[in-house]
Design a protein around this motif. Structure first.
Motif, PDB file in Angstrom:
ATOM      1  N   GLY A   1      42.873  30.708  42.973  1.00  0.00           N
ATOM      2  CA  GLY A   1      42.340  31.701  42.054  1.00  0.00           C
ATOM      3  C   GLY A   1      43.117  32.990  42.222  1.00  0.00           C
ATOM      4  N   TRP A   2      42.780  33.936  41.382  1.00  0.00           N
ATOM      5  CA  TRP A   2      43.532  35.211  41.342  1.00  0.00           C
ATOM      6  C   TRP A   2      42.538  36.358  41.448  1.00  0.00           C
ATOM      7  N   TYR A   3      42.884  37.366  42.234  1.00  0.00           N
ATOM      8  CA  TYR A   3      42.033  38.559  42.292  1.00  0.00           C
ATOM      9  C   TYR A   3      41.927  39.178  40.902  1.00  0.00           C
ATOM     10  N   GLY A   4      40.726  39.635  40.597  1.00  0.00           N
ATOM     11  CA  GLY A   4      40.516  40.276  39.299  1.00  0.00           C
ATOM     12  C   GLY A   4      40.252  39.300  38.175  1.00  0.00           C
ATOM     13  N   ALA A   5      40.101  38.022  38.499  1.00  0.00           N
ATOM     14  CA  ALA A   5      39.866  37.022  37.445  1.00  0.00           C
ATOM     15  C   ALA A   5      38.845  35.989  37.936  1.00  0.00           C
ATOM     16  N   GLY A   6      38.142  35.393  37.005  1.00  0.00           N
ATOM     17  CA  GLY A   6      37.221  34.293  37.340  1.00  0.00           C
ATOM     18  C   GLY A   6      36.144  34.688  38.337  1.00  0.00           C
ATOM     19  N   GLY A   7      35.657  35.922  38.254  1.00  0.00           N
ATOM     20  CA  GLY A   7      34.564  36.338  39.132  1.00  0.00           C
ATOM     21  C   GLY A   7      35.014  36.831  40.499  1.00  0.00           C
ATOM     22  N   ILE A   8      36.313  36.910  40.716  1.00  0.00           N
ATOM     23  CA  ILE A   8      36.829  37.490  41.958  1.00  0.00           C
ATOM     24  C   ILE A   8      37.188  38.944  41.669  1.00  0.00           C
ATOM     25  N   GLY A   9      36.803  39.834  42.569  1.00  0.00           N
ATOM     26  CA  GLY A   9      37.042  41.257  42.327  1.00  0.00           C
ATOM     27  C   GLY A   9      38.502  41.643  42.509  1.00  0.00           C
ATOM     28  N   GLY A  10      38.775  42.917  42.253  1.00  0.00           N
ATOM     29  CA  GLY A  10      40.121  43.442  42.476  1.00  0.00           C
ATOM     30  C   GLY A  10      40.220  44.085  43.843  1.00  0.00           C
ATOM     31  N   ALA A  11      41.440  44.305  44.296  1.00  0.00           N
ATOM     32  CA  ALA A  11      41.663  44.857  45.636  1.00  0.00           C
ATOM     33  C   ALA A  11      41.867  46.366  45.629  1.00  0.00           C
ATOM     34  N   GLN A  12      41.970  46.954  44.456  1.00  0.00           N
ATOM     35  CA  GLN A  12      41.987  48.420  44.376  1.00  0.00           C
ATOM     36  C   GLN A  12      40.526  48.837  44.412  1.00  0.00           C
ATOM     37  N   ALA A  13      39.925  48.706  45.612  1.00  0.00           N
ATOM     38  CA  ALA A  13      38.473  48.811  45.785  1.00  0.00           C
ATOM     39  C   ALA A  13      38.181  49.064  47.255  1.00  0.00           C
ATOM     40  N   GLU A  14      36.916  49.328  47.560  1.00  0.00           N
ATOM     41  CA  GLU A  14      36.534  49.547  48.963  1.00  0.00           C
ATOM     42  C   GLU A  14      36.417  48.237  49.718  1.00  0.00           C
ATOM     43  N   ALA A  15      36.003  47.196  48.979  1.00  0.00           N
ATOM     44  CA  ALA A  15      35.823  45.889  49.624  1.00  0.00           C
ATOM     45  C   ALA A  15      36.018  44.809  48.577  1.00  0.00           C
ATOM     46  N   VAL A  16      36.275  43.592  49.040  1.00  0.00           N
ATOM     47  CA  VAL A  16      36.526  42.517  48.098  1.00  0.00           C
ATOM     48  C   VAL A  16      36.034  41.196  48.683  1.00  0.00           C
ATOM     49  N   ARG A  17      35.509  40.359  47.820  1.00  0.00           N
ATOM     50  CA  ARG A  17      35.148  39.002  48.230  1.00  0.00           C
ATOM     51  C   ARG A  17      36.408  38.149  48.176  1.00  0.00           C
ATOM     52  N   VAL A  18      36.658  37.397  49.255  1.00  0.00           N
ATOM     53  CA  VAL A  18      37.837  36.537  49.313  1.00  0.00           C
ATOM     54  C   VAL A  18      37.403  35.079  49.328  1.00  0.00           C
ATOM     55  N   PRO A  19      37.602  34.346  48.247  1.00  0.00           N
ATOM     56  CA  PRO A  19      37.288  32.910  48.255  1.00  0.00           C
ATOM     57  C   PRO A  19      38.302  32.153  49.125  1.00  0.00           C
ATOM     58  N   GLN A  20      37.889  30.957  49.576  1.00  0.00           N
ATOM     59  CA  GLN A  20      38.799  30.129  50.395  1.00  0.00           C
ATOM     60  C   GLN A  20      39.406  30.974  51.526  1.00  0.00           C
ATOM     61  N   ALA A  21      38.523  31.742  52.187  1.00  0.00           N
ATOM     62  CA  ALA A  21      39.020  32.756  53.128  1.00  0.00           C
ATOM     63  C   ALA A  21      39.852  32.165  54.259  1.00  0.00           C
ATOM     64  N   ALA A  22      39.435  31.010  54.772  1.00  0.00           N
ATOM     65  CA  ALA A  22      40.165  30.423  55.905  1.00  0.00           C
ATOM     66  C   ALA A  22      41.587  30.068  55.509  1.00  0.00           C
ATOM     67  N   GLY A  23      41.766  29.649  54.256  1.00  0.00           N
ATOM     68  CA  GLY A  23      43.107  29.302  53.790  1.00  0.00           C
ATOM     69  C   GLY A  23      43.896  30.505  53.337  1.00  0.00           C
ATOM     70  N   THR A  24      43.185  31.464  52.743  1.00  0.00           N
ATOM     71  CA  THR A  24      43.865  32.581  52.090  1.00  0.00           C
ATOM     72  C   THR A  24      44.357  33.642  53.076  1.00  0.00           C
ATOM     73  N   LEU A  25      43.455  34.080  53.942  1.00  0.00           N
ATOM     74  CA  LEU A  25      43.757  35.256  54.780  1.00  0.00           C
ATOM     75  C   LEU A  25      44.583  34.890  56.002  1.00  0.00           C
ATOM     76  N   VAL A  26      45.455  35.792  56.384  1.00  0.00           N
ATOM     77  CA  VAL A  26      46.238  35.609  57.610  1.00  0.00           C
ATOM     78  C   VAL A  26      45.908  36.763  58.552  1.00  0.00           C
ATOM     79  N   LYS A  27      45.497  36.395  59.754  1.00  0.00           N
ATOM     80  CA  LYS A  27      45.098  37.375  60.756  1.00  0.00           C
ATOM     81  C   LYS A  27      46.354  38.036  61.336  1.00  0.00           C
ATOM     82  N   ILE A  28      46.287  39.347  61.471  1.00  0.00           N
ATOM     83  CA  ILE A  28      47.413  40.079  62.068  1.00  0.00           C
ATOM     84  C   ILE A  28      47.090  40.269  63.544  1.00  0.00           C
ATOM     85  N   PRO A  29      47.930  39.726  64.421  1.00  0.00           N
ATOM     86  CA  PRO A  29      47.579  39.730  65.846  1.00  0.00           C
ATOM     87  C   PRO A  29      47.797  41.102  66.496  1.00  0.00           C
ATOM     88  N   GLY A  30      47.000  41.400  67.476  1.00  0.00           N
ATOM     89  CA  GLY A  30      47.212  42.577  68.334  1.00  0.00           C
ATOM     90  C   GLY A  30      46.834  43.887  67.676  1.00  0.00           C
TER      91      GLY A  30
END
Lengths: 340, 340
Positions: B102-131
């Motif tokens: 999916g794409w941010y800002g489409a299909g019920g997913i919010g945009g990132a020019q915001a204070e917070a955002v819902r991230v679908p498929q979070a385990a697959g999508t997000l990458v943790k920055i170490p340290g």
């Protein structure tokens, strides 16, 4: 050819050396190409006509003083395009872009549907066939001029490799050659889209694992179904008309490759988000630099490992070359040998 | 965004978990994308508006019960597209075609020019920055959301390798990123086509060896001249408009590759004998599957080997995000950070 449907056999001046890099070759076997059918169907009438034919085996009769590696009496195969085999583009394997290149039947070079032909850049263009060759192998050797190695180019540019899933669009001689080349390159699954059973049967002999007779949206659905809804990693487009192109981007998998060798009968086509870009599809292909592949394919033919000459299903003499066009145009023949 | 030129900052419902695979992320750094300028220039007016922004760094606030590998407090970077990172297409490196994508800002997913955002498929999508990460590195980390890795995708699909000659069309943030990525991949010669000196100067810092300010036929001639009349093996097209595409096939060498990452603002384009086919040019590229490249690029940024964040030249807070669009649209800014 003087216009659509107007093929004439005429006496012309004998082929002779013009440049010190030329050879004159007596044609022993030529043929009619699927691409010859495009002008046969749509060429505007002309007074002067255009010499036809660009695929042949022959015997060298005479060589210019700068031609190395060839002598009268040599048995040779000619790629459909002339090239010096030494320029930057030739060295990179794209002989059809040779800076000294040319095309049979254009720019003062004769056609190969003839008794003899002048070959420019002969040392670069012609490939000598070693040893005494059984005449039964001649048709397969003739396919190294164009049709088999055009199919091979499609597969090569499509990066067919062991294990690949490949879909070939078109059951003409080039499509069937693309099936055979894909098999040679190790493809595991080869889906052939075509609806002429006699042709697709030969395709199965050449290595097709599935045949899809449907076309358009129905054909796309069928290939998607065969690939678990995901599409084909590699699509080889061997037709050149827009519906084939549309089929290609319909069935290609995200990240997949469409490789075209059918000469496009269009200039503009969809390439934006809805066709290629959105799914990161790659579009590749072009006029096959068959010269780059002949030496490697020659032993496969001479040793009988491949038999690409099976695409020929009829032979005519020069006087009946017009019949060859007619038979191919009406699909009574797949590909016709011309024996001068 | 409510229409061309109409950017509003509004209070909306708080981001919250919808699916057990979601996370809610508090945005610490976002930005405006060159692709956001397309609707900014041409979007039809709407009553409902569209949430904007698809590039961000953030802190995980909450995770759904099926989200593995992430916990509240984690510092993460998000690719501009959502993906499960496990489907057939993701496994092949084409996450922008993910079957659960999916794409941010489409299909019920919010945009990132915001204070917070819902991230679908979070385990697959997000990458943790170490340290613990120095805040000075944040802008460069933010480029892993999209801009730098979109430039990288262009170079990767164009098969840039040690010794390559590459031409980059476009001196926007993606074009400059493509220069940096080509340099990283070992390109020997990098010709940057752009006419904004402040930008092309950064391009030189990133590795451009030549700058061509001319466009159109003049630009084509200039690149041909720089490449000994032969053309560029690889052309990275980072604009998306038709003149850039025309420039690309004008300067690509026979057998060369055009790799597009500028979202095409056209669907049909020349691909026939006179443009791509005749010279066996390959056309590739698409929406960058940046998720495929983040883990590999992360150490280069954290260790300071590359500094792709230099494409940012201005920062606004959320209340002034409309100014960011205006500054980028008028080319007063190259790329603007949004700090909520």
């Amino acid at each position: 050819m003087y216009g659509a449907g107007d093929v004439r056999v005429e006496d012309v001046a004998d082929a002779k050396l013009h440049e010190p890099t030329d050879a004159v070759v007596r044609v022993v076997l030529a043929c009619v190409c699927g691409s010859d059918l495009h002008p046969y169907r749509s060429m505007a009438a002309t007074d002067d006509g255009v010499p036809m034919g660009h695929e042949f085996l022959g015997i060298v009769e005479e060589v210019g003083r700068e031609v190395t590696g060839l002598a009268p009496g040599d048995f040779v195969v000619s790629p459909f395009a002339v090239s010096d085999n030494t320029c930057a583009f030739c060295r990179e394997g794209f002989h059809t872009a040779c800076v000294h290149g040319g095309w049979y039947g254009a720019g003062g070079i004769g056609g190969a549907q003839a008794e003899a032909v002048r070959v420019p850049q002969a040392a670069g263009t012609l490939v000598k066939i070693p040893g005494d060759v059984d005449e039964a192998l001649w048709p397969s050797l003739l396919t190294l001029s164009d049709v088999y190695l055009t199919g091979y180019h499609a597969a090569h540019m499509g990066r067919v490799a062991p294990g690949s899933t490949v879909t070939v669009i078109g059951d003409g001689a080039v499509g069937l050659s693309a099936v055979l080349a894909s098999k040679q390159l190790g493809a595991e699954r080869i889906i052939l889209m075509g609806r002429h059973t006699d042709r697709t049967d030969l395709g199965r002999d050449f290595g097709a694992t599935d045949v899809v007779a449907e076309r358009g949206d129905e054909g796309v659905s069928k290939v998607l179904e065969l690939t678990g809804g995901e599409g084909s990693h590699i699509v080889l487009e061997a037709v050149g008309h827009m519906p084939a192109y549309e089929q290609a981007y319909g069935i290609v998998r995200p990240g997949g490759i469409i490789s075209r060798v059918g000469v496009p009968q269009y200039e503009e086509a969809p390439v934006g988000f809805g066709s290629l870009f959105g799914k990161n599809a790659t579009l590749t292909g072009g006029p096959a630099p068959v010269r780059a592949y002949i030496e490697q394919a020659l032993p496969d033919v001479l040793d009988g490992r491949i038999d690409p000459g099976r695409v020929f299903d009829r032979t005519v003499d020069l006087d009946h070359v017009a019949d060859a066009y007619q038979a191919m145009d009406s699909r009574q023949a797949l590909k016709v040998v011309v024996r001068p």
